[in-house]
Design an enzyme around this catalytic site. Structure first.
Site, PDB file in Angstrom:
ATOM      1  N   GLY A   9      25.933  39.106  33.464  1.00  0.00           N
ATOM      2  CA  GLY A   9      27.222  38.461  33.673  1.00  0.00           C
ATOM      3  C   GLY A   9      26.684  38.498  35.320  1.00  0.00           C
ATOM      4  O   GLY A   9      25.741  38.744  36.233  1.00  0.00           O
ATOM      5  N   CYS A  10      28.278  38.282  35.793  1.00  0.00           N
ATOM      6  CA  CYS A  10      28.233  39.004  37.874  1.00  0.00           C
ATOM      7  C   CYS A  10      27.216  40.228  37.904  1.00  0.00           C
ATOM      8  O   CYS A  10      28.093  40.846  37.780  1.00  0.00           O
ATOM      9  CB  CYS A  10      29.852  38.517  38.144  1.00  0.00           C
TER      10      CYS A  10
END
Ligand code: SME
Length: 304
Positions: A9-10
């Site tokens: 993810g981020c």
């Protein structure tokens, strides 16, 4: 030193998590396994380049074997969620393990199978060789160090736990006395994590066999003996597994040492295949504990 590329993810939060894990030597954020040459963050953000936000993790396999690093990675993602982690959506936020050494594949596969066995639907995590990797712009490196209040899809506790474990290892050193070790462990957990009650019960003799006897703790006075299979602690002992209780009132047989306690986690301490005690943590709020606490507290009790 070895390297592995992890898309979780981020990459701002993912990097911040990995860099705190003992045995991780260096991290770098960038874009992996995409289609266009030398992408910028803004191009990747359009979600048309095929790249995944990825952290290059350099680690020391002597202190941190790959399987442990990958388990820590799985702890920080929702492995069933396709192209979405937290509120971040798009193929750039897909999850993946990208290796540069084919000897890592069987190790990663084994961890995959282990994690897959915990779920009934298939994992959405890629396991592929690294095709390409481009380092992201400088402002994205160590983003949450530079911007402590910056956006992050991960809960703050996930950054505290790896530090707690490594601080405890250093604090205990080679002190052989169990009471000294457990006393400082309870104090450190309470101080660093801010829980309402943190402490230990140790299996000891009783009139009719064995029971859990109160050991070193931090917090208000607590019940001193707990029978096998009784309460949350006795259940964790009997079933030799971590028990997470989101609401103590919903747990049949919960032993209320304090009316302030609303949720609880109990982690068994095992030695030679036998449970010798438990770590018990209480929170004054509901639903404080989840798989993140379970994962890291299980690592923590191993060094006791
Ligand atoms: N609630 C625990 C008893 C110990 S106190 O939380 C400190 C239990 O049900 O086993």
């Amino acid at each position: 030193m070895k390297e592995i590329y992890l898309a979780g993810g981020c990459f701002w939060g993912a990097e911040h998590y990995f860099r705190n894990i003992e045995g991780v030597v260096d991290t770098e954020v960038g874009f992996a396994n995409g289609d266009t040459p030398a992408p910028t963050y803004d191009q990747v953000y359009t979600d048309t380049t095929g790249y995944a936000e990825t952290v290059r993790v350099i680690y020391n396999p002597d202190g941190l074997p790959l399987d442990e690093l990958l388990r820590a990675f799985f702890c920080a993602i929702d492995p069933l969620s396709l192209n979405k982690q937290g509120e971040d959506e798009g193929t750039r936020y897909r999850t993946g393990i990208y290796y540069t050494d084919s000897a890592d594949l069987p190790i990663a596969k084994k961890v995959f199978e282990e994690i897959q066995a915990e779920y009934s639907s298939p994992l959405a995590v890629e396991l592929l060789p690294l095709k390409n990797f481009f380092v992201a712009e400088g402002r994205h490196q160590d983003y949450l160090v530079k911007n402590p209040d910056g956006y992050c899809h991960l809960p703050i506790k996930i950054f505290r736990y790896p530090r707690l474990v490594s601080d405890l290892r250093h604090l205990l050193g080679d002190e052989p006395d169990l009471v000294a070790r457990l006393s400082n462990a309870a104090a450190l957990i309470k101080e660093k994590m801010g829980f309402f009650w943190a402490g230990f019960y140790l299996v000891g003799p009783s009139d009719n066999g064995k029971e859990l006897i109160l050991g070193p703790f931090q917090g208000s006075v607590a019940c001193m003996r707990i029978g096998y299979g009784r309460g949350v602690c006795g259940t964790a002992w009997k079933e030799a597994r971590t028990v997470v209780v989101p609401d103590v009132e919903e747990f049949p047989g919960h032993i209320a040492c304090s009316s302030l306690s609303r949720s609880e986690i109990v982690v068994p301490i095992e030695r030679g295949g036998e449970v010798t005690g438990v770590l018990d943590i209480d929170s004054a709020e509901l639903s404080t504990f989840d798989h993140i606490d379970a994962f890291w507290l299980e690592r923590l009790v191993r060094i006791l």
